[in-house]
Design an enzyme around this catalytic site. Structure first.
Site, short mmCIF file in Angstrom:
data_model
loop_
_atom_site.label_atom_id
_atom_site.label_comp_id
_atom_site.label_asym_id
_atom_site.label_seq_id
_atom_site.Cartn_x
_atom_site.Cartn_y
_atom_site.Cartn_z
N ARG A 168 6.72 -4.67 14.72
CA ARG A 168 7.33 -5.70 13.85
C ARG A 168 7.85 -6.86 14.70
NH1 ARG A 168 12.31 -5.86 9.40
NH2 ARG A 168 10.95 -6.38 7.66
N TYR B 10 16.80 -8.12 18.97
CA TYR B 10 17.15 -6.91 19.71
C TYR B 10 16.42 -6.88 21.06
CZ TYR B 10 19.29 -5.69 15.27
OH TYR B 10 20.06 -5.71 14.13
#
Length: 369
Positions: free
Chosen positions: A226, A179
């Protein structure tokens, strides 16, 4: 150290070392992207996890995924998340909200005014994306101008502030899985020559500015990150992941955030594992995720390889996963057909241990369940 012992994460003491991994289930309102009442039920059922990390939640209207994905960029969405956090807290649980921006993995069929998705560079992701007209190749994104990058940092700042107002215990910055943040990090997707591209330090700048913004809003003890160094399926890659993520870990350690969440499958060959080095560099709570089961998680914790282990699919099908692991009880089988579509079925109707025994006893006597 045991999987079932309490553990420290930032300023929070968690009841055990099992983390419910972020899982996009597409059960929010399809138009407003506000979580529906069943979302509160879903998370509260799983509140026995030491920590829940919510589904990836969009920080801006230009970041849109499949229908039913959730968002946290407007006031109505904030209000809709409040019953979710309240339900988890009522059950004694802790929940962080994962914040993300799709970047080049969005599609213009869903973006406002059908605008092209944005990315650090005009390089399309490999593969296809679901659209109203079926599967389509990922589009070539529009490269962000230098002056536009700051607005995307502010989108994450606003989302972090909104998450705090909605009652979340903290936020996880999603810098993984190809992303937008991951696109800036890796030189396979980032070919910029300005302050956000080129060297490791420049490519990590976008992530670190977002982390700093979240810290400004919530405090370092309520922020996690993350990362997924081994993720390559959409064509994203990096020429030197060990150096990249070592720098990221050093910088996150300097900021004193609550945790680093590393996706590194337990099957990763020893010579390819980054966890040992990153765990030495980052002194906060360290979470490992991917392919762990009960035995491998217990082993990883006992060996000191991580402070917490995150589970995804197992928490989908087993709301009481902690107790099932504790008792070494049988596990429900996930219904993959309902992972991303549907209503309550396959979402909040998986049986708990007592219910499983009840149905088994009924079946044995020939009585209807």
């Amino acid at each position: 150290m045991s999987l079932f012992q309490p553990g420290q994460l930032g300023e929070l003491e968690l009841a055990n070392r099992l983390v419910m991994a972020p899982l996009g289930r597409a059960r929010s309102d399809e138009r407003s992207r506000e979580p529906l009442p069943r979302v509160a039920t879903y998370y509260s059922q799983r509140a026995s996890a030491g920590l829940i990390v919510s589904e990836a939640t969009h920080v801006a209207a230009e970041s849109v995924s499949r229908p039913g994905g959730s968002a946290i960029h407007d006031d109505a969405q904030v209000e809709a998340w409040k019953p979710v956090t309240a339900a988890v807290h009522a059950e004694g649980g802790r929940i962080f909200q994962q914040l993300f921006h799709l970047g080049r993995k969005a599609h213009q069929s869903r973006t406002p005014n059908h605008q092209l998705p944005v990315a650090p560079s005009a390089i399309a992701a490999r593969g296809e994306v679901a659209t109203p007209d079926g599967q389509q190749p990922f589009p070539v994104p529009r490269a962000l101008a230098l002056e536009e990058v700051a607005q995307r940092v502010e989108d994450f700042r606003r989302a972090a502030r909104n998450a705090g107002q909605a009652g979340f215990d903290g936020v996880e910055i999603h810098a993984a899985n190809g992303y937008l943040i991951d696109q800036f990090l890796r030189d396979g997707a980032n070919q910029r020559s300005d302050a956000y591209g080129g060297s490791v330090e420049k490519r990590a700048r976008f992530l670190l500015e977002i982390v700093d913004a979240a810290i400004d809003e919530l405090g370092a003890s309520r922020v996690g990150v993350r990362v997924s160094p081994h993720f390559r399926v959409d064509g994203i890659d990096d020429s030197d992941p060990a150096a990249l993520y070592a720098y990221v870990a050093d910088q996150l350690q300097a900021r004193g955030i609550a945790y680093l969440h590393l996706i590194e499958p337990d099957s990763t060959p020893a010579n390819e594992r980054l966890a040992p080095d990153l765990r030495q560099r980052f002194k906060g709570a360290f979470i490992l995720a991917a392919e762990f089961d009960r035995d491998s998680a217990i082993r990883a914790i006992a060996e000191g390889r991580a402070d917490f282990i995150a589970f995804g699919r197992l928490f989908i099908a087993n709301p009481d996963l902690v107790e099932r692991f504790r008792r070494q009880a049988p596990l429900n089988t996930p219904d993959e057909a309902s992972f991303y579509v549907g209503g309550d079925h396959g979402y909040i109707d998986y049986p708990f241990l007592g219910e499983t025994q009840f149905h088994a006893e009924r079946a044995a006597t020939g009585e209807p369940a």
